[in-house]
Design an enzyme around this catalytic site. Structure first.
Site, PDB file in Angstrom:
ATOM      1  N   HIS A 137      32.956 -19.912  69.802  1.00 23.33           N
ATOM      2  CA  HIS A 137      32.311 -18.988  68.649  1.00 23.33           C
ATOM      3  C   HIS A 137      30.813 -19.256  68.315  1.00 23.33           C
ATOM      4  CE1 HIS A 137      36.662 -18.678  68.377  1.00 23.33           C
ATOM      5  NE2 HIS A 137      36.494 -19.888  67.687  1.00 23.33           N
ATOM      6  N   ASP A 167      25.909 -20.364  78.880  1.00 23.23           N
ATOM      7  CA  ASP A 167      24.852 -20.278  80.010  1.00 23.23           C
ATOM      8  C   ASP A 167      25.202 -21.223  80.937  1.00 23.23           C
ATOM      9  OD1 ASP A 167      23.433 -18.432  78.457  1.00 23.23           O
ATOM     10  OD2 ASP A 167      21.845 -19.856  77.657  1.00 23.23           O
ATOM     11  N   TYR A 186      48.730 -24.632  65.704  1.00 28.12           N
ATOM     12  CA  TYR A 186      48.779 -25.227  66.950  1.00 28.12           C
ATOM     13  C   TYR A 186      50.013 -25.840  67.624  1.00 28.12           C
ATOM     14  CZ  TYR A 186      43.931 -24.609  65.692  1.00 28.12           C
ATOM     15  OH  TYR A 186      42.553 -24.339  65.105  1.00 28.12           O
ATOM     16  N   HIS A 213      42.926 -20.077  74.538  1.00 25.50           N
ATOM     17  CA  HIS A 213      43.025 -20.694  72.834  1.00 25.50           C
ATOM     18  C   HIS A 213      44.701 -20.564  72.634  1.00 25.50           C
ATOM     19  CE1 HIS A 213      38.556 -20.548  71.823  1.00 25.50           C
ATOM     20  NE2 HIS A 213      38.704 -19.464  72.603  1.00 25.50           N
ATOM     21  N   VAL A 214      45.040 -21.923  72.031  1.00 21.39           N
ATOM     22  CA  VAL A 214      46.293 -21.984  71.925  1.00 21.39           C
ATOM     23  C   VAL A 214      46.662 -21.165  70.719  1.00 21.39           C
ATOM     24  CG1 VAL A 214      47.787 -23.680  70.782  1.00 21.39           C
ATOM     25  CG2 VAL A 214      46.058 -24.553  72.237  1.00 21.39           C
ATOM     26  N   SER A 215      45.930 -20.955  69.627  1.00 19.38           N
ATOM     27  CA  SER A 215      46.167 -19.884  68.666  1.00 19.38           C
ATOM     28  C   SER A 215      45.583 -18.459  68.851  1.00 19.38           C
ATOM     29  CB  SER A 215      45.627 -20.296  67.218  1.00 19.38           C
ATOM     30  OG  SER A 215      44.333 -20.123  67.356  1.00 19.38           O
ATOM     31  N   ARG A 220      36.140 -16.487  63.929  1.00 12.65           N
ATOM     32  CA  ARG A 220      36.649 -16.762  65.198  1.00 12.65           C
ATOM     33  C   ARG A 220      37.035 -15.688  66.064  1.00 12.65           C
ATOM     34  NH1 ARG A 220      38.883 -22.126  64.380  1.00 12.65           N
ATOM     35  NH2 ARG A 220      39.161 -22.468  62.252  1.00 12.65           N
ATOM     36  N   ASN A 264      39.161 -24.482  77.183  1.00 17.69           N
ATOM     37  CA  ASN A 264      39.488 -24.141  75.765  1.00 17.69           C
ATOM     38  C   ASN A 264      38.203 -24.924  75.099  1.00 17.69           C
ATOM     39  OD1 ASN A 264      40.271 -24.034  73.258  1.00 17.69           O
ATOM     40  ND2 ASN A 264      42.302 -24.491  73.632  1.00 17.69           N
TER      41      ASN A 264
END
Length: 151
Positions: A82, A89, A24, A102-104, A113, A76
């Site tokens: 996941h 919703d 990260y 997402h950072v990664s 993931r 994020n």
């Protein structure tokens, strides 16, 4: 009055800079929030940055975005991306243009993931750019809503 973009960060993102820096990076949540505020301001927008480790509170933030007539959401959701049909919703219900970040690179990591419920409720999804993904997300959102960069 400037238009508002909600920047919502989910579980464990309060530990950015400390948690698995090899994945990260070393930037902190405060760094992310500063980057978002600066980027939003370039487009005449205001970033309302919030973080929670609780799914229900993230849903409340999405509802707050709707109630305050936010023009967009940068999300994020961390691990909830996941697993959370409820976040999906909530995003579908409020109909606010959303970019997932997402950072990664979630697709280069563990197979659990690779699927994102929240991405299916977003018009775009960015991953693997580190915290620069937030800048890219706000820039893309600004283009989507017709906000131009200020001189």
């Amino acid at each position: 009055m400037p238009q508002t973009v909600y920047v919502l960060n989910g579980p464990n993102l309060n530990l950015l800079g400390l948690r698995e820096p090899e994945i990260y990076g070393h930037a902190t949540l405060a760094d992310v929030e500063r980057l978002c505020a600066e980027t939003a301001a370039r487009f005449g927008l205001v970033a309302d940055c919030r973080q929670s480790n609780r799914e229900g509170e993230l849903i409340d933030f999405i509802h707050d975005a709707h109630a305050s007539k936010a023009v967009g959401i940068i999300l994020n959701a961390g691990g909830y991306s996941h697993t959370s049909v409820a976040l999906h919703d909530a995003l579908v219900a409020v109909r606010i243009p959303t970019v997932e970040v997402h950072v990664s690179n979630i697709h280069a990591r563990e197979s659990f993931r690779h699927h994102s419920f929240t991405a299916k409720a977003a018009f775009a999804s960015l991953c693997g750019f580190g915290i620069d993904g937030y800048r890219l997300a706000i820039s893309g959102l600004a283009a989507k809503i017709g906000a131009s960069a200020q001189a």
